[in-house]
Design an enzyme around this catalytic site. Sequence first.
Site, mmCIF file in Angstrom:
data_model
loop_
_atom_site.group_PDB
_atom_site.id
_atom_site.type_symbol
_atom_site.label_atom_id
_atom_site.label_comp_id
_atom_site.label_asym_id
_atom_site.label_seq_id
_atom_site.Cartn_x
_atom_site.Cartn_y
_atom_site.Cartn_z
ATOM 1 N N GLY A 67 14.696 -3.891 -2.158
ATOM 2 C CA GLY A 67 14.676 -3.200 -3.446
ATOM 3 C C GLY A 67 13.364 -3.315 -4.209
ATOM 4 C CB SER A 68 10.868 -5.917 -4.527
ATOM 5 O OG SER A 68 10.901 -6.415 -3.187
ATOM 6 N N GLY A 76 12.521 1.206 -2.578
ATOM 7 C CA GLY A 76 13.493 0.529 -3.448
ATOM 8 C C GLY A 76 13.154 0.708 -4.915
ATOM 9 C CE1 TYR A 136 8.769 2.129 11.663
ATOM 10 C CE2 TYR A 136 8.969 0.021 10.527
ATOM 11 C CZ TYR A 136 9.067 1.406 10.529
ATOM 12 O OH TYR A 136 9.496 2.085 9.394
ATOM 13 C CG ASN A 193 3.959 9.257 7.454
ATOM 14 O OD1 ASN A 193 4.667 9.604 8.404
ATOM 15 N ND2 ASN A 193 2.841 8.557 7.625
ATOM 16 C CE LYS A 230 -9.973 3.891 3.567
ATOM 17 N NZ LYS A 230 -10.263 3.915 5.029
HETATM 18 P P1 NAP Z 1 7.747 -1.954 1.542
HETATM 19 O O1 NAP Z 1 7.177 -1.321 0.332
HETATM 20 O O2 NAP Z 1 6.877 -2.729 2.465
HETATM 21 O O3 NAP Z 1 8.969 -2.901 1.090
HETATM 22 C C1 NAP Z 1 9.611 -3.676 2.051
HETATM 23 C C2 NAP Z 1 10.775 -4.353 1.376
HETATM 24 O O4 NAP Z 1 11.451 -5.163 2.329
HETATM 25 C C3 NAP Z 1 10.337 -5.249 0.222
HETATM 26 O O5 NAP Z 1 11.295 -5.206 -0.814
HETATM 27 C C4 NAP Z 1 10.321 -6.620 0.886
HETATM 28 O O6 NAP Z 1 10.542 -7.688 -0.015
HETATM 29 C C5 NAP Z 1 11.515 -6.477 1.804
HETATM 30 N N1 NAP Z 1 11.458 -7.433 2.902
HETATM 31 C C6 NAP Z 1 10.522 -7.518 3.880
HETATM 32 N N2 NAP Z 1 10.799 -8.562 4.691
HETATM 33 C C7 NAP Z 1 11.937 -9.155 4.197
HETATM 34 C C8 NAP Z 1 12.719 -10.276 4.575
HETATM 35 N N3 NAP Z 1 12.405 -11.018 5.632
HETATM 36 N N4 NAP Z 1 13.804 -10.571 3.849
HETATM 37 C C9 NAP Z 1 14.150 -9.840 2.768
HETATM 38 N N5 NAP Z 1 13.458 -8.750 2.347
HETATM 39 C C10 NAP Z 1 12.356 -8.430 3.063
HETATM 40 O O7 NAP Z 1 8.498 -0.870 2.444
HETATM 41 P P2 NAP Z 1 8.967 0.610 2.092
HETATM 42 O O8 NAP Z 1 7.833 1.536 2.376
HETATM 43 O O9 NAP Z 1 9.651 0.624 0.768
HETATM 44 O O10 NAP Z 1 10.069 0.857 3.242
HETATM 45 C C11 NAP Z 1 11.435 0.766 2.946
HETATM 46 C C12 NAP Z 1 12.181 1.256 4.179
HETATM 47 O O11 NAP Z 1 11.777 2.610 4.469
HETATM 48 C C13 NAP Z 1 11.867 0.438 5.429
HETATM 49 O O12 NAP Z 1 13.058 0.233 6.176
HETATM 50 C C14 NAP Z 1 10.889 1.315 6.202
HETATM 51 O O13 NAP Z 1 10.970 1.071 7.586
HETATM 52 C C15 NAP Z 1 11.379 2.687 5.827
HETATM 53 N N6 NAP Z 1 10.368 3.750 5.960
HETATM 54 C C16 NAP Z 1 9.200 3.679 5.253
HETATM 55 C C17 NAP Z 1 8.242 4.700 5.401
HETATM 56 C C18 NAP Z 1 6.929 4.682 4.642
HETATM 57 O O14 NAP Z 1 6.090 5.566 4.890
HETATM 58 N N7 NAP Z 1 6.709 3.750 3.732
HETATM 59 C C19 NAP Z 1 8.502 5.786 6.247
HETATM 60 C C20 NAP Z 1 9.720 5.827 6.926
HETATM 61 C C21 NAP Z 1 10.648 4.802 6.774
HETATM 62 P P3 NAP Z 1 9.275 -8.354 -0.785
HETATM 63 O O15 NAP Z 1 8.872 -7.387 -1.846
HETATM 64 O O16 NAP Z 1 9.814 -9.628 -1.344
HETATM 65 O O17 NAP Z 1 8.196 -8.550 0.249
HETATM 66 O O1 GFB Z 2 0.132 6.130 7.405
HETATM 67 P P1 GFB Z 2 -0.568 5.757 8.657
HETATM 68 O O2 GFB Z 2 -1.319 4.463 8.687
HETATM 69 O O3 GFB Z 2 0.459 5.655 9.844
HETATM 70 O O4 GFB Z 2 -1.566 6.979 9.017
HETATM 71 P P2 GFB Z 2 1.067 6.749 10.836
HETATM 72 C C1 GFB Z 2 -2.497 6.807 10.064
HETATM 73 C C2 GFB Z 2 -3.350 8.067 10.189
HETATM 74 O O5 GFB Z 2 -4.208 8.203 9.020
HETATM 75 C C3 GFB Z 2 -4.304 7.917 11.366
HETATM 76 C C4 GFB Z 2 -5.580 8.030 9.403
HETATM 77 O O6 GFB Z 2 -4.632 9.195 11.850
HETATM 78 C C5 GFB Z 2 -5.517 7.263 10.719
HETATM 79 O O7 GFB Z 2 -6.699 7.465 11.471
HETATM 80 N N1 GFB Z 2 -6.286 7.307 8.336
HETATM 81 C C6 GFB Z 2 -7.416 7.724 7.741
HETATM 82 C C7 GFB Z 2 -5.899 6.155 7.768
HETATM 83 N N2 GFB Z 2 -7.823 6.848 6.803
HETATM 84 C C8 GFB Z 2 -6.873 5.847 6.796
HETATM 85 C C9 GFB Z 2 -6.700 4.675 6.014
HETATM 86 O O8 GFB Z 2 -7.520 4.341 5.128
HETATM 87 N N3 GFB Z 2 -5.588 3.921 6.261
HETATM 88 C C10 GFB Z 2 -4.681 4.259 7.221
HETATM 89 N N4 GFB Z 2 -3.584 3.474 7.390
HETATM 90 N N5 GFB Z 2 -4.809 5.374 8.000
HETATM 91 C C11 GFB Z 2 2.962 4.970 10.846
HETATM 92 C C12 GFB Z 2 3.671 4.037 11.788
HETATM 93 O O9 GFB Z 2 2.190 5.879 11.587
HETATM 94 O O10 GFB Z 2 3.900 5.757 10.097
HETATM 95 C C13 GFB Z 2 4.581 3.127 11.026
HETATM 96 O O11 GFB Z 2 2.722 3.285 12.526
HETATM 97 C C14 GFB Z 2 5.369 3.820 9.931
HETATM 98 O O12 GFB Z 2 5.448 2.491 11.947
HETATM 99 C C15 GFB Z 2 4.625 4.925 9.218
HETATM 100 O O13 GFB Z 2 6.561 4.315 10.419
HETATM 101 C C16 GFB Z 2 5.556 5.796 8.398
HETATM 102 O O14 GFB Z 2 1.696 7.850 10.069
HETATM 103 O O15 GFB Z 2 0.055 7.072 11.859
#
Ligand code: NAP
Ligand code: GFB
Length: 323
Positions: free
Chosen positions: A17-18, A22, A145, A174, A196
């Site tokens: 949730g943090s 969340g 993952y 994403n 950045k």
């Molecule tokens: P996030 O900002 O990294 O937050 C992760 C959360 O999980 C935080 O609240 C963290 O708590 C908690 N957490 C991590 N390890 C834990 C542990 N061992 N025990 C209890 N809590 C734990 O992630 P998010 O981007 O919100 O992602 C949330 C969900 O969406 C995930 O399941 C992720 O796989 C999914 N998702 C994300 C994306 C994306 O682009 N971000 C895309 C597709 C799916 P703390 O704050 O205390 O660290």
């Molecule tokens: O969001 P991202 O790191 O993950 O995006 P993915 C990566 C793409 O962005 C690559 C370009 O094509 C990188 O070369 N890129 C350009 C950058 N500048 C940057 C930068 O400053 N930071 C980052 N991070 N990338 C993730 C999965 O794939 O998608 C995870 O690996 C997760 O598991 C997430 O599920 C949603 O979209 O490539």
Amino acid sequence: MTSSNGTGPKRVLVTGGSGLVGRAIEQLVQGGEALPSEEWTFLSSKDADLTNAAETRAVFARCQPTHVIHLAAMVGGLFRNMKYNLDFWRQNVHINDNVLQTAHEHGVTKVISCLSTCIFPDKTTYPIDETMIHNGPPHSSNFGYSYAKRMIDIQNRGYHEQHGRMFTAVIPTNVFGMYDNFNIEEGHVLPGLIHKTYLAQKNGTPLVVWGSGKPRRQFIYSLDLARLFIWVLREYQEIEPIILSVGEEEEVSIKEAAESIVSAMGFKGEVIFDTTKSDGQYKKTASNSKLRKYLPDFQFTPFSQAVKETCDWFVANYDVARK
Ligand code: NAP
Ligand code: GFB
């Protein structure tokens, strides 16, 4: 008797949730989207380390949830995944097994877990849809993952078949927005580029975009995803997962995404592409037609508006943002 959908009384527990997603759900809930019959609790890892079974059971015993939105996970962008595939597998498999098994032991009415569009097979036809999750290996950059997340779908089917549990999952593309992880090495592309760009502006240096800028992505604003999560909690009744994404036509290149950030931040400096850095997966174009069948009129926030709001939030909260 709690209903598994609609407006019956609910004690909703949000793991993770943090985090980015969340906090977006919490913003809506605190902003008046919660129903009078719903009581919401948002957990962070300080409440319980969910890789630990005893701590998981203790927090469920304290909260006695009827519904769980399970977001907690080890999460990161391409470069963090490439460095720690084993950790992504182990941490997430432990968290997921503890949360799902404890929810089962507590007779939780409904659990909604979270997969991702990056877990689909790397060699695939497009657009990707919900039926394709297990049709082949994921991209090599994030196999740890991806396989851990795929196992949630297997577990959901097991709990339903063996115990009749309503355990389901959503598959976001994403996600970005306020309260994201803006850490340049570990975070995702949009928060990384926002951070950045902020530093390039401050230091008068070029903005360095990693990779060629050619890969393509669909991005969903965290507040839009949060609205969809609340709908899934109340109305979605399938065990099969559902993709939560903007349409295929909203897909942009990393270069276009960088240009949106440059424009939103008013950056006037040089933009360069560091092609020594990996591009990762070229594309993972997902169909949202299943979502559209349920919610034909759902309005996503326009990408440029969502980017602007996120950039403004980051600049205003630079000191407290995760980075
Ligand atoms: P996030 O900002 O990294 O937050 C992760 C959360 O999980 C935080 O609240 C963290 O708590 C908690 N957490 C991590 N390890 C834990 C542990 N061992 N025990 C209890 N809590 C734990 O992630 P998010 O981007 O919100 O992602 C949330 C969900 O969406 C995930 O399941 C992720 O796989 C999914 N998702 C994300 C994306 C994306 O682009 N971000 C895309 C597709 C799916 P703390 O704050 O205390 O660290
Ligand atoms: O969001 P991202 O790191 O993950 O995006 P993915 C990566 C793409 O962005 C690559 C370009 O094509 C990188 O070369 N890129 C350009 C950058 N500048 C940057 C930068 O400053 N930071 C980052 N991070 N990338 C993730 C999965 O794939 O998608 C995870 O690996 C997760 O598991 C997430 O599920 C949603 O979209 O490539």
